[in-house]
Design an enzyme around this catalytic site. Structure first.
Site, PDB file in Angstrom:
ATOM      1  N   HIS A 338      -4.861  24.698  -8.256  1.00  0.00           N
ATOM      2  CA  HIS A 338      -4.357  25.050  -6.933  1.00  0.00           C
ATOM      3  C   HIS A 338      -5.410  24.956  -5.845  1.00  0.00           C
ATOM      4  CE1 HIS A 338      -0.815  26.674  -9.048  1.00  0.00           C
ATOM      5  NE2 HIS A 338      -0.210  26.575  -7.885  1.00  0.00           N
ATOM      6  N   GLY A 339      -6.665  25.039  -6.174  1.00  0.00           N
ATOM      7  CA  GLY A 339      -7.675  24.950  -5.125  1.00  0.00           C
ATOM      8  C   GLY A 339      -9.071  25.176  -5.636  1.00  0.00           C
TER       9      GLY A 339
END
Length: 514
Positions: A338-339
Protein backbone atom coordinates in the site's frame (compact mmCIF):
# COMPACT_ATOMS: atom_id res chain seq x y z
CA UNK A 1 -20.81 19.08 -13.70
CA UNK A 2 -18.37 16.54 -12.25
CA UNK A 3 -18.42 13.11 -13.80
CA UNK A 4 -15.26 11.65 -12.31
CA UNK A 5 -12.87 13.17 -9.81
CA UNK A 6 -9.49 14.08 -11.21
CA UNK A 7 -6.54 11.98 -10.15
CA UNK A 8 -3.35 13.54 -8.92
CA UNK A 9 0.12 12.18 -8.61
CA UNK A 10 2.51 12.93 -5.77
CA UNK A 11 3.86 15.94 -7.65
CA UNK A 12 0.37 17.42 -7.86
CA UNK A 13 -0.02 17.00 -11.59
CA UNK A 14 -3.54 16.25 -12.74
CA UNK A 15 -3.96 12.79 -14.28
CA UNK A 16 -7.17 13.65 -16.09
CA UNK A 17 -9.27 16.82 -15.55
CA UNK A 18 -12.90 16.13 -14.79
CA UNK A 19 -14.65 17.57 -17.82
CA UNK A 20 -11.88 16.33 -20.09
CA UNK A 21 -12.54 12.81 -18.88
CA UNK A 22 -16.26 13.23 -19.55
CA UNK A 23 -15.56 14.21 -23.16
CA UNK A 24 -12.89 11.50 -23.45
CA UNK A 25 -15.22 8.75 -22.27
CA UNK A 26 -18.16 9.83 -24.44
CA UNK A 27 -15.90 9.71 -27.51
CA UNK A 28 -14.29 6.41 -26.51
CA UNK A 29 -17.64 4.78 -25.76
CA UNK A 30 -19.15 5.88 -29.06
CA UNK A 31 -16.20 4.80 -31.20
CA UNK A 32 -15.85 1.57 -29.21
CA UNK A 33 -19.36 0.45 -30.09
CA UNK A 34 -18.93 1.55 -33.69
CA UNK A 35 -15.97 -0.84 -33.89
CA UNK A 36 -17.60 -3.66 -31.93
CA UNK A 37 -17.93 -5.87 -35.01
CA UNK A 38 -14.25 -5.31 -35.98
CA UNK A 39 -12.17 -6.97 -33.23
CA UNK A 40 -8.74 -5.89 -34.43
CA UNK A 41 -9.69 -2.25 -34.87
CA UNK A 42 -11.50 -2.31 -31.50
CA UNK A 43 -8.40 -3.59 -29.72
CA UNK A 44 -6.13 -1.04 -31.37
CA UNK A 45 -8.49 1.82 -30.58
CA UNK A 46 -9.00 0.85 -26.93
CA UNK A 47 -5.24 0.38 -26.52
CA UNK A 48 -4.57 3.84 -27.95
CA UNK A 49 -7.31 5.41 -25.80
CA UNK A 50 -5.90 3.75 -22.68
CA UNK A 51 -2.43 5.11 -23.39
CA UNK A 52 -3.87 8.59 -23.95
CA UNK A 53 -5.63 8.29 -20.59
CA UNK A 54 -2.47 7.13 -18.78
CA UNK A 55 -0.16 9.55 -20.58
CA UNK A 56 -2.26 12.59 -19.71
CA UNK A 57 -0.48 12.85 -16.35
CA UNK A 58 3.05 12.19 -17.64
CA UNK A 59 3.60 10.78 -21.13
CA UNK A 60 7.01 9.41 -20.12
CA UNK A 61 5.39 6.76 -17.97
CA UNK A 62 3.67 5.34 -21.04
CA UNK A 63 7.14 4.00 -21.85
CA UNK A 64 7.14 2.21 -18.50
CA UNK A 65 3.73 0.66 -19.19
CA UNK A 66 4.80 -0.38 -22.70
CA UNK A 67 8.08 -1.78 -21.36
CA UNK A 68 6.23 -3.80 -18.73
CA UNK A 69 3.89 -5.15 -21.40
CA UNK A 70 6.71 -6.22 -23.73
CA UNK A 71 8.89 -7.68 -20.97
CA UNK A 72 6.10 -9.75 -19.44
CA UNK A 73 4.94 -11.00 -22.82
CA UNK A 74 8.48 -12.19 -23.60
CA UNK A 75 8.78 -13.86 -20.19
CA UNK A 76 5.49 -15.68 -20.73
CA UNK A 77 6.77 -16.95 -24.07
CA UNK A 78 9.88 -18.28 -22.34
CA UNK A 79 7.77 -19.98 -19.68
CA UNK A 80 5.35 -21.59 -22.14
CA UNK A 81 8.08 -22.80 -24.51
CA UNK A 82 10.42 -24.13 -21.85
CA UNK A 83 11.19 -27.82 -22.31
CA UNK A 84 11.70 -28.59 -18.64
CA UNK A 85 9.99 -27.51 -15.48
CA UNK A 86 13.30 -26.19 -14.20
CA UNK A 87 13.75 -23.81 -17.11
CA UNK A 88 10.10 -22.75 -16.96
CA UNK A 89 10.47 -22.02 -13.27
CA UNK A 90 13.63 -20.02 -13.92
CA UNK A 91 11.81 -17.92 -16.52
CA UNK A 92 8.91 -17.35 -14.12
CA UNK A 93 11.29 -16.27 -11.34
CA UNK A 94 13.02 -13.93 -13.80
CA UNK A 95 9.68 -12.34 -14.67
CA UNK A 96 8.71 -11.88 -11.02
CA UNK A 97 12.12 -10.39 -10.17
CA UNK A 98 11.98 -7.93 -13.09
CA UNK A 99 8.48 -6.79 -12.08
CA UNK A 100 9.43 -6.40 -8.43
CA UNK A 101 12.66 -4.54 -9.24
CA UNK A 102 10.77 -2.01 -11.35
CA UNK A 103 8.06 -1.66 -8.71
CA UNK A 104 10.64 -1.44 -5.93
CA UNK A 105 12.67 1.26 -7.65
CA UNK A 106 9.76 3.58 -8.37
CA UNK A 107 7.77 2.94 -5.21
CA UNK A 108 10.27 2.05 -2.49
CA UNK A 109 13.61 3.56 -3.47
CA UNK A 110 13.08 6.72 -1.43
CA UNK A 111 11.68 4.75 1.52
CA UNK A 112 14.67 2.42 1.78
CA UNK A 113 17.21 5.19 1.21
CA UNK A 114 15.61 7.38 3.89
CA UNK A 115 15.60 4.43 6.31
CA UNK A 116 19.25 3.73 5.54
CA UNK A 117 20.22 7.35 6.07
CA UNK A 118 18.46 7.43 9.45
CA UNK A 119 20.64 4.51 10.55
CA UNK A 120 23.91 5.81 9.12
CA UNK A 121 23.62 9.54 9.92
CA UNK A 122 24.43 9.14 13.66
CA UNK A 123 27.59 7.31 12.59
CA UNK A 124 28.62 10.04 10.16
CA UNK A 125 28.38 7.60 7.24
CA UNK A 126 25.25 8.86 5.48
CA UNK A 127 25.79 8.58 1.69
CA UNK A 128 23.72 11.60 0.62
CA UNK A 129 24.65 10.93 -3.00
CA UNK A 130 22.06 8.15 -2.95
CA UNK A 131 19.28 10.71 -2.65
CA UNK A 132 17.53 11.18 -5.99
CA UNK A 133 13.95 12.18 -6.62
CA UNK A 134 11.93 9.40 -8.23
CA UNK A 135 8.41 10.12 -9.48
CA UNK A 136 5.78 7.50 -8.65
CA UNK A 137 3.80 6.38 -11.70
CA UNK A 138 0.08 6.27 -10.97
CA UNK A 139 -1.24 2.72 -10.68
CA UNK A 140 2.13 0.97 -10.96
CA UNK A 141 1.21 -1.44 -8.15
CA UNK A 142 -1.98 -2.50 -9.88
CA UNK A 143 -0.62 -3.20 -13.36
CA UNK A 144 2.50 -4.85 -11.89
CA UNK A 145 0.38 -7.25 -9.84
CA UNK A 146 -1.72 -8.01 -12.93
CA UNK A 147 1.46 -8.82 -14.86
CA UNK A 148 2.84 -11.06 -12.09
CA UNK A 149 -0.41 -13.02 -11.86
CA UNK A 150 -0.28 -13.65 -15.62
CA UNK A 151 3.31 -14.93 -15.51
CA UNK A 152 2.62 -17.22 -12.54
CA UNK A 153 -0.66 -18.54 -13.97
CA UNK A 154 1.06 -19.51 -17.22
CA UNK A 155 3.78 -21.30 -15.26
CA UNK A 156 1.15 -23.15 -13.20
CA UNK A 157 -0.63 -24.04 -16.46
CA UNK A 158 -3.75 -22.36 -15.19
CA UNK A 159 -3.65 -19.95 -18.13
CA UNK A 160 -2.61 -20.28 -21.76
CA UNK A 161 -0.46 -17.49 -23.25
CA UNK A 162 -2.58 -14.91 -25.05
CA UNK A 163 -1.71 -12.80 -28.12
CA UNK A 164 0.48 -9.77 -27.50
CA UNK A 165 -2.22 -7.28 -28.52
CA UNK A 166 -4.74 -8.86 -26.15
CA UNK A 167 -2.24 -8.71 -23.30
CA UNK A 168 -1.46 -5.06 -24.07
CA UNK A 169 -5.17 -4.19 -23.94
CA UNK A 170 -5.59 -6.17 -20.72
CA UNK A 171 -2.70 -4.49 -18.90
CA UNK A 172 -3.57 -0.94 -20.00
CA UNK A 173 -7.38 -1.01 -20.05
CA UNK A 174 -8.10 2.42 -18.60
CA UNK A 175 -11.08 1.75 -16.26
CA UNK A 176 -8.96 -0.45 -13.98
CA UNK A 177 -5.44 0.72 -14.88
CA UNK A 178 -4.80 3.21 -12.09
CA UNK A 179 -6.67 1.79 -9.09
CA UNK A 180 -8.03 -1.64 -9.85
CA UNK A 181 -9.88 -3.85 -9.28
CA UNK A 182 -7.06 -6.34 -9.89
CA UNK A 183 -8.50 -8.23 -12.84
CA UNK A 184 -6.81 -11.45 -13.97
CA UNK A 185 -6.22 -12.50 -17.55
CA UNK A 186 -8.62 -15.43 -17.13
CA UNK A 187 -11.36 -12.94 -16.20
CA UNK A 188 -10.61 -10.41 -18.95
CA UNK A 189 -9.25 -12.04 -22.08
CA UNK A 190 -12.18 -14.41 -22.82
CA UNK A 191 -14.41 -11.33 -23.05
CA UNK A 192 -12.20 -9.96 -25.82
CA UNK A 193 -12.89 -13.08 -27.88
CA UNK A 194 -16.65 -12.84 -27.48
CA UNK A 195 -18.65 -10.70 -29.84
CA UNK A 196 -19.94 -7.65 -27.98
CA UNK A 197 -23.58 -6.72 -28.43
CA UNK A 198 -24.90 -3.35 -27.40
CA UNK A 199 -28.28 -4.85 -26.60
CA UNK A 200 -26.69 -7.13 -23.99
CA UNK A 201 -25.14 -4.26 -22.03
CA UNK A 202 -26.84 -3.74 -18.69
CA UNK A 203 -26.93 0.05 -18.99
CA UNK A 204 -29.25 0.44 -15.99
CA UNK A 205 -26.86 -1.42 -13.67
CA UNK A 206 -23.91 0.51 -15.09
CA UNK A 207 -25.72 3.81 -14.43
CA UNK A 208 -26.58 2.66 -10.92
CA UNK A 209 -22.92 1.82 -10.21
CA UNK A 210 -21.63 5.11 -11.61
CA UNK A 211 -24.21 7.16 -9.69
CA UNK A 212 -23.60 5.23 -6.49
CA UNK A 213 -19.86 5.64 -6.87
CA UNK A 214 -20.22 9.35 -7.50
CA UNK A 215 -22.35 9.81 -4.40
CA UNK A 216 -19.90 7.87 -2.24
CA UNK A 217 -16.91 9.82 -3.49
CA UNK A 218 -18.19 13.36 -3.98
CA UNK A 219 -20.75 13.60 -1.18
CA UNK A 220 -19.54 11.26 1.57
CA UNK A 221 -15.78 10.81 1.15
CA UNK A 222 -14.94 14.36 0.09
CA UNK A 223 -17.06 15.97 2.78
CA UNK A 224 -15.63 13.86 5.61
CA UNK A 225 -12.11 14.49 4.35
CA UNK A 226 -12.46 18.27 4.36
CA UNK A 227 -14.73 18.59 7.41
CA UNK A 228 -12.85 16.48 9.95
CA UNK A 229 -10.38 13.86 8.72
CA UNK A 230 -7.72 16.05 7.11
CA UNK A 231 -7.61 18.77 9.81
CA UNK A 232 -7.53 16.27 12.70
CA UNK A 233 -4.91 13.97 11.20
CA UNK A 234 -2.79 16.99 10.24
CA UNK A 235 -2.34 17.91 13.93
CA UNK A 236 -3.77 15.22 16.22
CA UNK A 237 -1.98 16.68 19.23
CA UNK A 238 -4.34 19.67 19.18
CA UNK A 239 -7.58 17.66 19.18
CA UNK A 240 -9.52 16.24 22.16
CA UNK A 241 -10.45 12.59 22.14
CA UNK A 242 -13.97 13.28 20.86
CA UNK A 243 -12.56 14.68 17.64
CA UNK A 244 -9.92 11.94 17.47
CA UNK A 245 -12.49 9.16 17.75
CA UNK A 246 -14.88 10.85 15.33
CA UNK A 247 -12.09 11.50 12.82
CA UNK A 248 -10.91 7.88 13.00
CA UNK A 249 -14.42 6.58 12.38
CA UNK A 250 -14.90 9.22 9.66
CA UNK A 251 -11.72 8.04 7.95
CA UNK A 252 -12.96 4.45 8.06
CA UNK A 253 -16.08 5.63 6.23
CA UNK A 254 -14.11 7.94 3.94
CA UNK A 255 -11.65 5.35 2.68
CA UNK A 256 -14.45 2.89 2.06
CA UNK A 257 -16.62 5.45 0.25
CA UNK A 258 -13.61 6.71 -1.70
CA UNK A 259 -12.21 3.38 -2.87
CA UNK A 260 -15.46 1.48 -3.31
CA UNK A 261 -16.83 4.58 -5.06
CA UNK A 262 -14.01 4.42 -7.59
CA UNK A 263 -14.51 0.68 -8.00
CA UNK A 264 -18.22 1.16 -8.62
CA UNK A 265 -17.50 3.72 -11.32
CA UNK A 266 -14.73 1.59 -12.88
CA UNK A 267 -17.02 -1.44 -13.04
CA UNK A 268 -19.85 0.66 -14.45
CA UNK A 269 -17.66 2.30 -17.10
CA UNK A 270 -16.20 -1.05 -18.17
CA UNK A 271 -19.70 -2.53 -18.27
CA UNK A 272 -20.83 0.17 -20.71
CA UNK A 273 -17.92 -0.92 -22.94
CA UNK A 274 -19.03 -4.54 -22.80
CA UNK A 275 -16.44 -5.73 -20.24
CA UNK A 276 -17.35 -7.10 -16.82
CA UNK A 277 -15.05 -6.75 -13.82
CA UNK A 278 -15.19 -8.81 -10.62
CA UNK A 279 -16.71 -7.23 -7.52
CA UNK A 280 -14.25 -5.63 -5.13
CA UNK A 281 -16.33 -4.80 -2.04
CA UNK A 282 -19.13 -6.56 -0.21
CA UNK A 283 -20.30 -4.41 2.72
CA UNK A 284 -17.02 -4.92 4.65
CA UNK A 285 -18.08 -3.11 7.81
CA UNK A 286 -20.82 -5.67 8.36
CA UNK A 287 -18.14 -8.33 8.85
CA UNK A 288 -18.38 -10.45 11.99
CA UNK A 289 -14.67 -11.39 12.06
CA UNK A 290 -11.37 -10.03 10.80
CA UNK A 291 -11.19 -12.90 8.34
CA UNK A 292 -14.68 -12.03 7.14
CA UNK A 293 -13.60 -8.41 6.73
CA UNK A 294 -10.81 -9.42 4.35
CA UNK A 295 -13.26 -11.53 2.39
CA UNK A 296 -15.28 -8.37 1.83
CA UNK A 297 -12.68 -5.57 1.58
CA UNK A 298 -10.66 -5.10 -1.64
CA UNK A 299 -11.55 -8.68 -2.52
CA UNK A 300 -9.40 -8.84 -5.65
CA UNK A 301 -6.30 -7.90 -3.65
CA UNK A 302 -7.17 -10.39 -0.89
CA UNK A 303 -7.48 -13.17 -3.46
CA UNK A 304 -4.23 -12.07 -5.12
CA UNK A 305 -2.33 -12.17 -1.82
CA UNK A 306 -3.81 -15.57 -1.05
CA UNK A 307 -2.94 -17.13 -4.41
CA UNK A 308 0.45 -15.52 -5.09
CA UNK A 309 1.90 -14.91 -1.62
CA UNK A 310 0.20 -16.96 1.11
CA UNK A 311 -0.02 -20.26 -0.79
CA UNK A 312 3.55 -20.06 -2.24
CA UNK A 313 4.83 -19.36 1.29
CA UNK A 314 3.28 -22.66 2.34
CA UNK A 315 -0.25 -21.67 3.28
CA UNK A 316 -1.59 -23.83 6.06
CA UNK A 317 0.83 -26.64 5.33
CA UNK A 318 3.50 -27.36 7.92
CA UNK A 319 1.48 -27.00 11.09
CA UNK A 320 -0.10 -24.22 13.09
CA UNK A 321 3.11 -22.26 13.65
CA UNK A 322 3.99 -22.20 9.94
CA UNK A 323 0.44 -21.20 9.07
CA UNK A 324 0.54 -18.28 11.51
CA UNK A 325 3.92 -17.15 10.18
CA UNK A 326 2.72 -17.26 6.58
CA UNK A 327 -0.43 -15.34 7.47
CA UNK A 328 1.49 -12.57 9.23
CA UNK A 329 4.06 -12.31 6.41
CA UNK A 330 1.31 -12.14 3.80
CA UNK A 331 -0.47 -9.30 5.57
CA UNK A 332 2.83 -7.46 6.15
CA UNK A 333 3.57 -7.68 2.43
CA UNK A 334 0.06 -6.45 1.74
CA UNK A 335 0.70 -3.52 4.05
CA UNK A 336 3.97 -2.65 2.32
CA UNK A 337 2.22 -2.89 -1.05
CA UNK A 338 0.00 0.00 0.00
CA UNK A 339 2.85 2.44 0.45
CA UNK A 340 6.48 3.10 1.24
CA UNK A 341 6.08 4.00 4.89
CA UNK A 342 6.54 2.14 8.16
CA UNK A 343 2.94 2.97 9.04
CA UNK A 344 1.76 0.66 6.26
CA UNK A 345 4.09 -2.10 7.43
CA UNK A 346 2.76 -1.77 10.98
CA UNK A 347 -0.79 -1.78 9.61
CA UNK A 348 -0.06 -5.03 7.77
CA UNK A 349 1.48 -6.70 10.83
CA UNK A 350 -1.44 -5.44 12.93
CA UNK A 351 -3.95 -7.22 10.71
CA UNK A 352 -1.73 -10.28 10.39
CA UNK A 353 -1.41 -10.79 14.13
CA UNK A 354 -5.10 -9.97 14.52
CA UNK A 355 -6.00 -12.78 12.11
CA UNK A 356 -3.72 -15.22 13.94
CA UNK A 357 -5.09 -14.37 17.37
CA UNK A 358 -8.65 -14.48 16.13
CA UNK A 359 -8.09 -17.93 14.65
CA UNK A 360 -6.57 -19.21 17.88
CA UNK A 361 -9.48 -17.80 19.85
CA UNK A 362 -12.10 -19.34 17.59
CA UNK A 363 -10.36 -22.72 17.63
CA UNK A 364 -9.79 -22.79 21.37
CA UNK A 365 -10.83 -26.03 23.12
CA UNK A 366 -13.98 -26.08 25.26
CA UNK A 367 -13.47 -24.79 28.78
CA UNK A 368 -14.46 -27.18 31.59
CA UNK A 369 -17.03 -25.84 34.01
CA UNK A 370 -15.85 -24.89 37.49
CA UNK A 371 -17.48 -26.23 40.62
CA UNK A 372 -19.87 -23.76 42.16
CA UNK A 373 -20.85 -22.15 38.89
CA UNK A 374 -24.51 -21.85 37.95
CA UNK A 375 -25.42 -24.84 35.80
CA UNK A 376 -27.08 -23.57 32.61
CA UNK A 377 -26.12 -26.51 30.46
CA UNK A 378 -27.79 -29.51 29.00
CA UNK A 379 -29.11 -31.63 31.93
CA UNK A 380 -28.41 -34.76 29.90
CA UNK A 381 -24.68 -34.03 29.67
CA UNK A 382 -22.53 -36.78 31.26
CA UNK A 383 -21.06 -36.38 34.72
CA UNK A 384 -17.41 -36.74 35.54
CA UNK A 385 -15.93 -37.35 38.98
CA UNK A 386 -13.83 -34.52 40.42
CA UNK A 387 -10.08 -34.79 40.73
CA UNK A 388 -9.61 -35.66 44.45
CA UNK A 389 -12.57 -34.65 46.61
CA UNK A 390 -15.20 -37.06 45.39
CA UNK A 391 -17.38 -34.28 43.98
CA UNK A 392 -18.89 -34.43 40.54
CA UNK A 393 -19.23 -31.84 37.80
CA UNK A 394 -21.19 -31.79 34.60
CA UNK A 395 -18.97 -31.58 31.52
CA UNK A 396 -20.19 -29.25 28.84
CA UNK A 397 -20.73 -30.59 25.40
CA UNK A 398 -18.37 -29.04 22.82
CA UNK A 399 -21.15 -27.45 20.85
CA UNK A 400 -22.48 -25.78 24.02
CA UNK A 401 -19.11 -24.53 25.25
CA UNK A 402 -18.18 -22.99 21.90
CA UNK A 403 -21.19 -20.82 21.20
CA UNK A 404 -20.59 -18.05 18.69
CA UNK A 405 -20.65 -14.50 20.10
CA UNK A 406 -23.49 -12.12 19.39
CA UNK A 407 -23.47 -11.00 15.75
CA UNK A 408 -23.76 -7.28 16.48
CA UNK A 409 -21.14 -7.39 19.22
CA UNK A 410 -18.84 -9.16 16.78
CA UNK A 411 -19.47 -6.51 14.14
CA UNK A 412 -18.77 -3.74 16.62
CA UNK A 413 -15.54 -5.39 17.80
CA UNK A 414 -14.32 -5.97 14.25
CA UNK A 415 -15.14 -2.40 13.22
CA UNK A 416 -13.28 -1.04 16.26
CA UNK A 417 -10.27 -3.23 15.43
CA UNK A 418 -10.26 -2.13 11.79
CA UNK A 419 -10.69 1.55 12.71
CA UNK A 420 -7.66 1.49 15.02
CA UNK A 421 -5.70 0.02 12.14
CA UNK A 422 -6.85 2.81 9.84
CA UNK A 423 -5.15 5.30 12.17
CA UNK A 424 -1.77 3.80 11.24
CA UNK A 425 -2.83 3.68 7.59
CA UNK A 426 -3.77 7.37 7.51
CA UNK A 427 -1.08 8.88 9.77
CA UNK A 428 1.91 10.48 8.03
CA UNK A 429 4.38 8.61 10.24
CA UNK A 430 4.56 6.24 13.18
CA UNK A 431 5.03 8.89 15.93
CA UNK A 432 1.93 10.70 14.67
CA UNK A 433 -0.11 7.47 14.82
CA UNK A 434 1.07 6.76 18.36
CA UNK A 435 0.31 10.34 19.44
CA UNK A 436 -3.14 9.99 17.87
CA UNK A 437 -3.99 6.79 19.76
CA UNK A 438 -2.50 8.14 22.99
CA UNK A 439 -4.65 11.26 22.73
CA UNK A 440 -7.81 9.14 22.56
CA UNK A 441 -7.27 7.96 26.15
CA UNK A 442 -5.60 11.07 27.61
CA UNK A 443 -7.16 14.23 26.15
CA UNK A 444 -10.82 14.39 27.10
CA UNK A 445 -13.29 16.59 25.30
CA UNK A 446 -15.60 16.76 22.30
CA UNK A 447 -14.15 19.37 19.97
CA UNK A 448 -15.69 21.82 17.52
CA UNK A 449 -15.29 19.61 14.43
CA UNK A 450 -17.75 16.99 15.68
CA UNK A 451 -20.85 18.58 14.17
CA UNK A 452 -24.31 17.11 13.57
CA UNK A 453 -23.64 17.10 9.80
CA UNK A 454 -20.40 15.15 10.28
CA UNK A 455 -22.20 12.59 12.44
CA UNK A 456 -25.06 12.40 9.93
CA UNK A 457 -22.63 11.78 7.06
CA UNK A 458 -20.82 9.08 9.03
CA UNK A 459 -24.18 7.48 9.78
CA UNK A 460 -25.19 7.61 6.12
CA UNK A 461 -21.95 5.92 5.15
CA UNK A 462 -22.45 3.17 7.71
CA UNK A 463 -26.12 2.55 6.93
CA UNK A 464 -25.14 1.52 3.44
CA UNK A 465 -23.24 -1.43 4.93
CA UNK A 466 -26.49 -3.06 6.01
CA UNK A 467 -28.95 -2.21 3.23
CA UNK A 468 -30.19 -5.51 1.75
CA UNK A 469 -29.05 -6.10 -1.81
CA UNK A 470 -32.58 -6.98 -2.79
CA UNK A 471 -33.62 -3.36 -2.24
CA UNK A 472 -31.09 -2.04 -4.75
CA UNK A 473 -31.93 -4.81 -7.21
CA UNK A 474 -35.64 -3.99 -6.92
CA UNK A 475 -35.03 -0.29 -7.60
CA UNK A 476 -32.77 -1.22 -10.51
CA UNK A 477 -35.47 -3.46 -11.96
CA UNK A 478 -38.06 -0.70 -11.74
CA UNK A 479 -35.66 1.79 -13.35
CA UNK A 480 -35.09 -0.63 -16.23
CA UNK A 481 -38.79 -0.32 -17.09
CA UNK A 482 -38.54 3.46 -17.56
CA UNK A 483 -38.18 4.98 -21.03
CA UNK A 484 -34.50 5.63 -21.89
CA UNK A 485 -35.07 9.38 -22.05
CA UNK A 486 -36.59 9.47 -18.57
CA UNK A 487 -33.80 7.30 -17.21
CA UNK A 488 -31.18 9.57 -18.79
CA UNK A 489 -32.75 12.68 -17.28
CA UNK A 490 -32.92 10.98 -13.90
CA UNK A 491 -29.25 10.05 -14.00
CA UNK A 492 -28.34 13.58 -15.03
CA UNK A 493 -30.36 15.09 -12.18
CA UNK A 494 -28.75 12.73 -9.70
CA UNK A 495 -25.27 13.76 -10.85
CA UNK A 496 -26.21 17.44 -10.56
CA UNK A 497 -27.53 16.93 -7.02
CA UNK A 498 -24.40 14.97 -6.04
CA UNK A 499 -22.30 17.79 -7.43
CA UNK A 500 -24.21 20.38 -5.40
CA UNK A 501 -24.05 18.37 -2.18
CA UNK A 502 -20.30 17.78 -2.40
CA UNK A 503 -17.74 20.31 -1.15
CA UNK A 504 -16.01 22.70 -3.52
CA UNK A 505 -13.12 21.03 -5.32
CA UNK A 506 -12.64 17.32 -5.82
CA UNK A 507 -9.96 15.50 -3.85
CA UNK A 508 -7.99 12.77 -5.63
CA UNK A 509 -8.95 9.18 -5.04
CA UNK A 510 -6.99 7.75 -2.12
CA UNK A 511 -5.93 4.60 -3.96
CA UNK A 512 -4.45 6.53 -6.89
CA UNK A 513 -1.43 6.91 -4.57
CA UNK A 514 -0.92 3.15 -4.40
Amino acid sequence: MRLLPAARGFNGAVLFPTMTFAIFFVVVLGVSWRLSDRPLQWRLFVLAASYVFYGWWDARFCLLLAGSTIANHLVVQLVSRARTDRSARAAMVLGIVVNLVVLGFFKYYGFFVDSLLQVLEPLGLAPTALLIKVGLPVGISFFTFCAISYVVDVYRQDQEPIPFLDFAVYLSFFPHLVAGPIVRVSEFEPQLRRRRNRDSVDAVRAARLICRGMFKKVVIANYLATAIVDPVFASPGQSPNGELVAAAVAYAVQIYADFSGYTDMAIGIAMLMGIRFPDNFDQPYSATSIQDFWRRWHMTLSRWLRDYVYIPLGGNRGGERAESRNLVLTMAIGGLWHGANWTFVIWGFYHGFGLVLERKWRERPPRPWRRGAIDIRDPDAPEERGPDDGSTRVMARPEVARREPNVWLSRLAVFAFVTVGWVFFRAVDLPTAIDYLTGIVTRWGVGDLVTPLVLLTIGAGMVGQFVPRQLGDALEYRASKLPPAVLGVGVGLFLVIANLLGPVGVAPFIYFAF
